[in-house]
Design a protein around this motif. Structure first.
Motif, PDB file in Angstrom:
ATOM      1  N   THR A   1       0.832  -1.203   0.000  1.00 41.13           N
ATOM      2  CA  THR A   1       0.000   0.000   0.000  1.00 41.13           C
ATOM      3  C   THR A   1       0.867   1.255   0.000  1.00 41.13           C
ATOM      4  O   THR A   1       0.585   2.227  -0.719  1.00 41.13           O
ATOM      5  N   LEU A   2       1.929   1.253   0.794  1.00 39.18           N
ATOM      6  CA  LEU A   2       2.840   2.405   0.839  1.00 39.18           C
ATOM      7  C   LEU A   2       3.547   2.591  -0.493  1.00 39.18           C
ATOM      8  O   LEU A   2       3.721   3.731  -0.962  1.00 39.18           O
ATOM      9  N   LEU A   3       3.967   1.495  -1.117  1.00 38.84           N
ATOM     10  CA  LEU A   3       4.629   1.589  -2.421  1.00 38.84           C
ATOM     11  C   LEU A   3       3.680   2.141  -3.467  1.00 38.84           C
ATOM     12  O   LEU A   3       4.049   3.036  -4.254  1.00 38.84           O
ATOM     13  N   LEU A   4       2.457   1.632  -3.496  1.00 38.44           N
ATOM     14  CA  LEU A   4       1.447   2.118  -4.437  1.00 38.44           C
ATOM     15  C   LEU A   4       1.130   3.585  -4.173  1.00 38.44           C
ATOM     16  O   LEU A   4       1.016   4.382  -5.115  1.00 38.44           O
TER      17      LEU A   4
ATOM     18  N   SER B   1      -7.145   1.356  -1.555  1.00 40.89           N
ATOM     19  CA  SER B   1      -7.834   0.116  -1.172  1.00 40.89           C
ATOM     20  C   SER B   1      -8.664  -0.444  -2.315  1.00 40.89           C
ATOM     21  O   SER B   1      -8.980  -1.642  -2.329  1.00 40.89           O
ATOM     22  N   LEU B   2      -8.999   0.390  -3.300  1.00 45.29           N
ATOM     23  CA  LEU B   2      -9.827  -0.065  -4.420  1.00 45.29           C
ATOM     24  C   LEU B   2      -9.067  -0.957  -5.399  1.00 45.29           C
ATOM     25  O   LEU B   2      -9.687  -1.673  -6.179  1.00 45.29           O
TER      26      LEU B   2
ATOM     27  N   LEU C   1      -4.389  -6.642  -7.254  1.00 46.51           N
ATOM     28  CA  LEU C   1      -3.150  -6.220  -6.590  1.00 46.51           C
ATOM     29  C   LEU C   1      -3.233  -6.546  -5.105  1.00 46.51           C
ATOM     30  O   LEU C   1      -4.140  -6.100  -4.411  1.00 46.51           O
ATOM     31  N   TRP C   2      -2.275  -7.320  -4.636  1.00 41.97           N
ATOM     32  CA  TRP C   2      -2.255  -7.685  -3.222  1.00 41.97           C
ATOM     33  C   TRP C   2      -1.679  -6.531  -2.417  1.00 41.97           C
ATOM     34  O   TRP C   2      -0.540  -6.127  -2.614  1.00 41.97           O
ATOM     35  N   GLU C   3      -2.488  -5.975  -1.556  1.00 39.44           N
ATOM     36  CA  GLU C   3      -2.069  -4.885  -0.677  1.00 39.44           C
ATOM     37  C   GLU C   3      -2.820  -5.035   0.642  1.00 39.44           C
ATOM     38  O   GLU C   3      -3.321  -6.115   0.935  1.00 39.44           O
ATOM     39  N   LEU C   4      -2.898  -3.974   1.415  1.00 39.64           N
ATOM     40  CA  LEU C   4      -3.431  -4.077   2.772  1.00 39.64           C
ATOM     41  C   LEU C   4      -4.875  -4.551   2.801  1.00 39.64           C
ATOM     42  O   LEU C   4      -5.237  -5.435   3.597  1.00 39.64           O
ATOM     43  N   THR C   5      -5.730  -3.992   1.955  1.00 38.66           N
ATOM     44  CA  THR C   5      -7.141  -4.379   1.981  1.00 38.66           C
ATOM     45  C   THR C   5      -7.334  -5.833   1.570  1.00 38.66           C
ATOM     46  O   THR C   5      -8.102  -6.570   2.203  1.00 38.66           O
TER      47      THR C   5
ATOM     48  N   ALA D   1     -10.704  -4.090  11.868  1.00 36.85           N
ATOM     49  CA  ALA D   1     -10.313  -3.058  12.833  1.00 36.85           C
ATOM     50  C   ALA D   1      -8.805  -2.835  12.766  1.00 36.85           C
ATOM     51  O   ALA D   1      -8.329  -1.698  12.838  1.00 36.85           O
ATOM     52  N   GLY D   2      -8.059  -3.916  12.597  1.00 40.55           N
ATOM     53  CA  GLY D   2      -6.609  -3.793  12.440  1.00 40.55           C
ATOM     54  C   GLY D   2      -6.234  -3.102  11.147  1.00 40.55           C
ATOM     55  O   GLY D   2      -5.315  -2.274  11.113  1.00 40.55           O
ATOM     56  N   VAL D   3      -6.936  -3.432  10.053  1.00 41.43           N
ATOM     57  CA  VAL D   3      -6.693  -2.768   8.768  1.00 41.43           C
ATOM     58  C   VAL D   3      -6.964  -1.276   8.892  1.00 41.43           C
ATOM     59  O   VAL D   3      -6.177  -0.432   8.432  1.00 41.43           O
ATOM     60  N   ALA D   4      -8.081  -0.933   9.522  1.00 36.83           N
ATOM     61  CA  ALA D   4      -8.418   0.485   9.709  1.00 36.83           C
ATOM     62  C   ALA D   4      -7.359   1.186  10.555  1.00 36.83           C
ATOM     63  O   ALA D   4      -6.997   2.345  10.282  1.00 36.83           O
TER      64      ALA D   4
END
Length: 216
Positions: A20-23, A159-160, A166-170, A188-191
């Motif tokens: 997610t940070l890279l994206l 997140s979309l 694409l594998w990321e946090l969501t 809750a952890g993702v948020a």
């Protein structure tokens, strides 16, 4: 105490957060560069260019990012363009938020007093030198708060990209929920991770604003 399902899978979620940070970083760089160029052309460009920019901004404001991601993933292969998810996600998000960034920078440029322009011209500055020394430093200070806010919106919009594979946090969160059947704990952890990323950016933004107040 944190729930056990979240504790056991938190490292897995953090690995998703790395993507997610890279994206986000790639998209922010692209949208910022595009936003500055579009803003300058919107203010100083010839009429045909300004009309094209108005169309670009109007279309982006009227079309959801999700639809553009679907178009990139499903329609571009029909015309021979096949992008892998990370580069495709950066391209679409960068082009999308480039329109919003352009309005942030355009508004900052137009908000400068006319006396600043007249003083630069009175000193005999050429157009590019005037932008570099007089206009851009002041405009960037004005644009800093809305720029940071737009960056935070961009980060949350990443997140979309899970819909195009694409594998990321969501997506890491969704996979973990399927494995643990603990949706409240995991999301809750993702948020929390998204909040920490955006809070860190907002804190750094406030620091930059204070620093720029002392730059003349």
């Amino acid at each position: 105490m944190l729930p056990q399902a979240l504790i056991h899978n938190f490292v897995y979620l953090l690995r998703g957060a790395e993507f997610t940070l890279l994206l986000s970083a790639g998209s922010i760089v692209l949208s910022s560069a595009l936003g500055v160029v579009v803003a300058v052309l919107h203010v100083f460009g010839p009429l045909p260019v300004r009309i094209l920019i108005e169309i670009y901004v109007f279309l982006v404001r009227g079309i959801p990012l999700l639809i553009l991601l679907f178009a990139m993933y499903y329609m571009l292969p029909y015309i021979g363009i096949d992008l892998e998810p990370m580069s495709g996600g950066i391209l679409v998000i960068g082009l999308y938020y480039g329109a919003f960034m352009s309005q942030v920078f355009r508004g900052a440029i137009l908000s400068l007093p006319k006396s600043q322009w007249d003083a630069a011209r009175g000193l005999g500055m050429r157009w590019l030198l005037m932008l570099q020394i007089v206009i851009f430093p002041q405009a960037f200070r004005i644009a800093a708060p809305p720029f940071v806010n737009t960056c935070m919106q961009l980060i949350k919009s990443t997140s979309l990209v899970s819909i195009i594979g694409l594998w990321e946090l969501t997506m890491a969160g969704r996979e973990t929920v399927e494995r643990t059947l603990a949706p409240f704990q995991i999301f809750a952890g993702v948020a929390l991770i998204y909040f920490c990323i955006c809070f860190s950016l907002a804190t750094y933004g406030r620091y930059l604003e204070k620093r720029m107040q002392y730059v003349h």
